[in-house]
Design a protein around this motif. Structure first.
Motif, PDB file in Angstrom:
ATOM      1  N   UNK A   1     -16.559 -17.881 -33.816  1.00  0.00           N
ATOM      2  CA  UNK A   1     -17.311 -17.940 -35.070  1.00  0.00           C
ATOM      3  C   UNK A   1     -18.806 -17.785 -34.803  1.00  0.00           C
ATOM      4  N   UNK A   2     -19.321 -18.537 -33.819  1.00  0.00           N
ATOM      5  CA  UNK A   2     -20.762 -18.454 -33.532  1.00  0.00           C
ATOM      6  C   UNK A   2     -21.147 -17.084 -32.985  1.00  0.00           C
ATOM      7  N   UNK A   3     -20.291 -16.490 -32.164  1.00  0.00           N
ATOM      8  CA  UNK A   3     -20.583 -15.150 -31.636  1.00  0.00           C
ATOM      9  C   UNK A   3     -20.673 -14.126 -32.760  1.00  0.00           C
ATOM     10  N   UNK A   4     -19.733 -14.193 -33.703  1.00  0.00           N
ATOM     11  CA  UNK A   4     -19.756 -13.261 -34.834  1.00  0.00           C
ATOM     12  C   UNK A   4     -20.992 -13.459 -35.706  1.00  0.00           C
ATOM     13  N   UNK A   5     -21.342 -14.718 -35.956  1.00  0.00           N
ATOM     14  CA  UNK A   5     -22.529 -14.989 -36.764  1.00  0.00           C
ATOM     15  C   UNK A   5     -23.790 -14.462 -36.085  1.00  0.00           C
ATOM     16  N   UNK A   6     -23.923 -14.703 -34.786  1.00  0.00           N
ATOM     17  CA  UNK A   6     -25.098 -14.224 -34.058  1.00  0.00           C
ATOM     18  C   UNK A   6     -25.149 -12.699 -34.032  1.00  0.00           C
ATOM     19  N   UNK A   7     -23.996 -12.072 -33.877  1.00  0.00           N
ATOM     20  CA  UNK A   7     -23.931 -10.614 -33.837  1.00  0.00           C
ATOM     21  C   UNK A   7     -24.315  -9.995 -35.184  1.00  0.00           C
ATOM     22  N   UNK A   8     -23.827 -10.609 -36.263  1.00  0.00           N
ATOM     23  CA  UNK A   8     -24.032 -10.030 -37.598  1.00  0.00           C
ATOM     24  C   UNK A   8     -25.321 -10.478 -38.272  1.00  0.00           C
ATOM     25  N   UNK A   9     -25.758 -11.710 -37.987  1.00  0.00           N
ATOM     26  CA  UNK A   9     -26.904 -12.263 -38.709  1.00  0.00           C
ATOM     27  C   UNK A   9     -28.129 -12.415 -37.824  1.00  0.00           C
ATOM     28  N   UNK A  10     -27.941 -12.797 -36.580  1.00  0.00           N
ATOM     29  CA  UNK A  10     -29.071 -12.914 -35.671  1.00  0.00           C
ATOM     30  C   UNK A  10     -29.262 -14.301 -35.106  1.00  0.00           C
ATOM     31  N   UNK A  11     -30.491 -14.739 -35.109  1.00  0.00           N
ATOM     32  CA  UNK A  11     -30.873 -16.003 -34.481  1.00  0.00           C
ATOM     33  C   UNK A  11     -30.293 -17.208 -35.211  1.00  0.00           C
ATOM     34  N   UNK A  12     -30.367 -18.348 -34.546  1.00  0.00           N
ATOM     35  CA  UNK A  12     -29.898 -19.600 -35.139  1.00  0.00           C
ATOM     36  C   UNK A  12     -30.634 -19.902 -36.434  1.00  0.00           C
ATOM     37  N   UNK A  13     -31.934 -19.663 -36.459  1.00  0.00           N
ATOM     38  CA  UNK A  13     -32.695 -19.918 -37.692  1.00  0.00           C
ATOM     39  C   UNK A  13     -32.272 -18.961 -38.804  1.00  0.00           C
TER      40      UNK A  13
END
Length: 95
Positions: A74-86
């Protein structure tokens, strides 16, 4: 799955578990999903944690058609699609 004339209908059973970090999904929770699978269905287990080693071993040994989507996925997909933690935090606040 897919669209248009080449689309196919796929049946699956879904189990979702929201666990705190460090708590794994165990054999009991996996068994619940497996017991609901019918002929030619596959399962999807989504969790905010991970699948415990015993549950994973049993899943692999028995060859069950189950896809595991863990916190890391889940975190990998979010980082790939959206970017940084912020950026992810901003996106979550706005949905």
């Amino acid at each position: 799955m897919g669209s248009g004339p080449s689309a196919i209908e796929v049946e699956f059973a879904l189990e979702a578990k929201c666990y705190k970090p460090g708590s794994s999904v165990g054999v009991k929770e996996l068994s619940r999903l497996l017991s609901r699978l019918r002929h030619r269905q596959f399962g999807v287990l989504v969790t905010t944690s991970y699948l415990g080693s015993q549950a994973y071993s049993e899943l692999k040994e028995d060859g069950h058609p189950v896809v595991i989507i863990s916190a890391e996925d889940i975190t990998s997909l979010l980082k790939e699609r959206i970017g940084s933690t912020s950026s992810i935090a901003h996106w979550l606040e706005n949905i």
